[in-house]
Design an enzyme around this catalytic site. Sequence first.
Site, PDB file in Angstrom:
ATOM      1  N   LYS A  60       0.927  -1.184   0.006  1.00  0.00           N
ATOM      2  CA  LYS A  60       0.252  -0.071  -0.023  1.00  0.00           C
ATOM      3  C   LYS A  60       0.840   1.281  -0.058  1.00  0.00           C
ATOM      4  O   LYS A  60       0.369   2.335  -0.784  1.00  0.00           O
ATOM      5  CB  LYS A  60      -0.929  -0.034   1.100  1.00  0.00           C
ATOM      6  CG  LYS A  60      -0.362   0.356   2.677  1.00  0.00           C
ATOM      7  CD  LYS A  60      -1.482   0.036   3.682  1.00  0.00           C
ATOM      8  CE  LYS A  60      -0.631   0.392   5.178  1.00  0.00           C
ATOM      9  NZ  LYS A  60       0.069   1.588   5.211  1.00  0.00           N
ATOM     10  N   THR A  61       1.761   1.164   0.714  1.00  0.00           N
ATOM     11  CA  THR A  61       2.816   2.528   0.751  1.00  0.00           C
ATOM     12  C   THR A  61       3.435   2.851  -0.885  1.00  0.00           C
ATOM     13  O   THR A  61       3.429   3.918  -0.887  1.00  0.00           O
ATOM     14  CB  THR A  61       3.962   2.374   1.795  1.00  0.00           C
ATOM     15  OG1 THR A  61       3.393   1.985   3.209  1.00  0.00           O
ATOM     16  CG2 THR A  61       4.705   3.576   1.859  1.00  0.00           C
ATOM     17  N   ASP A  63      -3.788   7.629   4.658  1.00  0.00           N
ATOM     18  CA  ASP A  63      -3.423   6.130   4.853  1.00  0.00           C
ATOM     19  C   ASP A  63      -4.056   5.675   6.054  1.00  0.00           C
ATOM     20  O   ASP A  63      -4.465   6.541   7.097  1.00  0.00           O
ATOM     21  CB  ASP A  63      -1.769   6.336   5.112  1.00  0.00           C
ATOM     22  CG  ASP A  63      -1.244   4.895   5.178  1.00  0.00           C
ATOM     23  OD1 ASP A  63      -1.707   3.824   4.718  1.00  0.00           O
ATOM     24  OD2 ASP A  63      -0.239   4.819   5.597  1.00  0.00           O
ATOM     25  N   GLU A  64      -4.105   4.262   6.253  1.00  0.00           N
ATOM     26  CA  GLU A  64      -4.637   3.766   7.523  1.00  0.00           C
ATOM     27  C   GLU A  64      -5.935   4.477   7.801  1.00  0.00           C
ATOM     28  O   GLU A  64      -6.282   4.405   9.129  1.00  0.00           O
ATOM     29  CB  GLU A  64      -3.710   3.838   8.692  1.00  0.00           C
ATOM     30  CG  GLU A  64      -2.293   3.413   8.548  1.00  0.00           C
ATOM     31  CD  GLU A  64      -2.055   1.808   8.487  1.00  0.00           C
ATOM     32  OE1 GLU A  64      -3.134   0.979   8.291  1.00  0.00           O
ATOM     33  OE2 GLU A  64      -1.157   1.300   8.303  1.00  0.00           O
ATOM     34  N   GLN A 120      -7.802  -4.894   9.591  1.00  0.00           N
ATOM     35  CA  GLN A 120      -6.758  -4.584  10.530  1.00  0.00           C
ATOM     36  C   GLN A 120      -7.345  -3.446  11.275  1.00  0.00           C
ATOM     37  O   GLN A 120      -6.548  -2.755  11.680  1.00  0.00           O
ATOM     38  CB  GLN A 120      -5.443  -4.231   9.615  1.00  0.00           C
ATOM     39  CG  GLN A 120      -4.763  -5.618   9.118  1.00  0.00           C
ATOM     40  CD  GLN A 120      -3.427  -5.258   8.388  1.00  0.00           C
ATOM     41  OE1 GLN A 120      -2.446  -5.190   9.102  1.00  0.00           O
ATOM     42  NE2 GLN A 120      -3.631  -5.032   7.224  1.00  0.00           N
ATOM     43  N   ARG A 171       1.936 -11.079  10.419  1.00  0.00           N
ATOM     44  CA  ARG A 171       3.166 -10.564  10.844  1.00  0.00           C
ATOM     45  C   ARG A 171       4.409 -11.392  10.328  1.00  0.00           C
ATOM     46  O   ARG A 171       5.424 -10.921  10.052  1.00  0.00           O
ATOM     47  CB  ARG A 171       3.504 -10.202  12.102  1.00  0.00           C
ATOM     48  CG  ARG A 171       2.592  -9.086  12.911  1.00  0.00           C
ATOM     49  CD  ARG A 171       2.510  -8.009  11.969  1.00  0.00           C
ATOM     50  NE  ARG A 171       1.305  -7.982  11.244  1.00  0.00           N
ATOM     51  CZ  ARG A 171       1.090  -7.020  10.261  1.00  0.00           C
ATOM     52  NH1 ARG A 171       2.134  -6.408   9.905  1.00  0.00           N
ATOM     53  NH2 ARG A 171      -0.026  -7.308   9.619  1.00  0.00           N
TER      54      ARG A 171
END
Length: 676
Positions: A37-38, A223-224, A254, A609
């Site tokens: 995504k970044t 973002d987020e 998330q 993770r």
Amino acid sequence: MSSNIRKEISRLNPRQKEAVLSTEGPLLVLAGAGSGKTRVITMRVAHLIERGIPADNILAVTFTNKAAKEMRARVKSLLGKRQGEKPLISTFHSLCLRILRKEIEHLGYRKDFTIYDTSDQLSLMRNLMQDVKVLDKSFKVESIMERVSWAKNGMAVPESTEETEADDLGAISTSLYDRYQQALQAFNAVDFDDLLILTLKLFKEHPDVLKRYTEIFRYIMVDEYQDTNSIQYQFVRLLGGQDMNVCVVGDDDQSIYGWRGADISNILDFEKDFAGAKVVRLEQNYRSMGNILTAANGVIKNNTKRMGKSLWTERGPGPRVKIIKKPGVEDEAKWVADKIALIRYDKKRKYEEFAIIYRANLLSRPFEEALRLERIPYTVIGGTSYFERREIKDLASYLKLIANPSDDISLLRVANVPRRGLGPTTLERLSNFARESGISLFEAFKKSSAAPGIKDKTSALASEVAGIVERFIEPFSKKGHMALAMKELVREIGYRDYLFEVFKTPEVAVKKVENVESFIDSLAQYEAENTGSTLQGFLEAMALTDMEEEKDEKAMGVTLISLHSSKGLEFPVVFLVGLEDGILPHKKSIYMEGGIDEERRLCYVGITRAMEELYLTHTVNRVKYGKDEPSTPSRFIEEIPEVSIEVLGESEILSTEESETKAKSFFSNIQAMLGD
């Protein structure tokens, strides 16, 4: 389009490319864990500039300084020769602070306002509690401050709170709310919540100000987005203006911060809230092996309130997820430590490639003990913030007072630091004098000779404190002289000697003095890296770094970390421990609406993770309230598809062959170190 950006866009997968090239109108990029995504956000920013959109018209907002810094670096790299064009890439709080510094006078504050951190807030609330004679020690100041924050952000009291406690605590908190806000404004201070709340108030009450910023920021990326609360949602809606060129990136699966106000409905309702919105799903995962993703997908699909997506990878299935049951917590911890040692020697992995992840920090103790016994280095993430250390708080309070003499809380902290003979009784009399005279506490210090009950000697000491502050206002305003001024201030007040007086153990005092030197160095570094640096700017950078939990801890050895703190990180080998009902899901979640769903998302975050190997552990018994109680495996384990797991029994230990391998590896390493 430049060849560099064209080449980078050609390397994106089809869905990523679609997200980058969809620039007009509202867009939701539903980005699964590890889906890049970044890269999409930064590529989209570079593509907009390449299309001819002025950089000043582009805004990207995220939640931490670390994320913003990474995005800025990536955009700069993509732009190549056009690096001079800098879009604003910021955190929510930094953006709001930037706006308030220019516009806050519309709301009755001065532009040189101070930002109160958690410690300052608690000090102010304690003083207010004393003023209204809240003597019941069962009401903790932290609980009252938490309630005030909930109220400011429009959050409801959690349903799990006991009714009588909620009623009594709520009544006290409500009675102190207005006093707290009035005191902040009187001291020309704002707290962390106010940065967003006051900016939203500014936009709502002053349409001309809002119009100016909607014309500046024509293309907005967030973002987020799943972590936004009600205030941030309203802020984005207003700033989006009529064009609504708003792109939000996030993952409903998330969303794990409901307890601090994050509202998952912001992302679930995006298509309803932003008419004509387009949705692009990023489902290809570049982080984890196939079996890990199968486990993650199997767990999260049991949540009904979600937009729906399924992660997949081209990396292959990898090893199956291991599930391990041990008799008790000590056995669980020993097994994990032994397994880390074995994998380390067998596969030549670095200790930094391992992580032990748990639901709550209190679960770390047995794992720390087991790792020590194995002589395995480790780092526990989530310790005391550098900015909360006593010596740093003292020096920061002096600087806050120099920047804003109206800051009563900072003055109360440093009035007797180092010790000057200005004790609690004197400070109370000066505070009463200030209140009755309608002046700031700083002015009361200057006029202390007129205060009732203050002797001449004490008045001279109070005047001396005010004199020190006034003398240092000018040195700290000189460009490039702040670090030198800080050294002089530390010397003048005898702060190093004070530390050796307070901390009797020389080793501790020396460490504290080293922290003072580090603080001065950070001030010098700030001046070197920021043209036009100011004391106010340094305090802002320090406050935002601390409040956004920017604990840039470099993990040495195995990482021990909570599930909430692990979000955004990745490790080749992960041990997700304590997977039992009552822990994950947490026992309180059963009584809260949506509680189990959020705990399931937390489990999903933990699973994703892991990059290559994942171990899930639980115990037969666990000590609760001082005695062994039977444990039940987490319901989330049962949701993992059988095809992706390998269950190891309660009695599973290292095999003889594994033990011999471990021993041989150990001794061969020792021999190598000794040169045979």
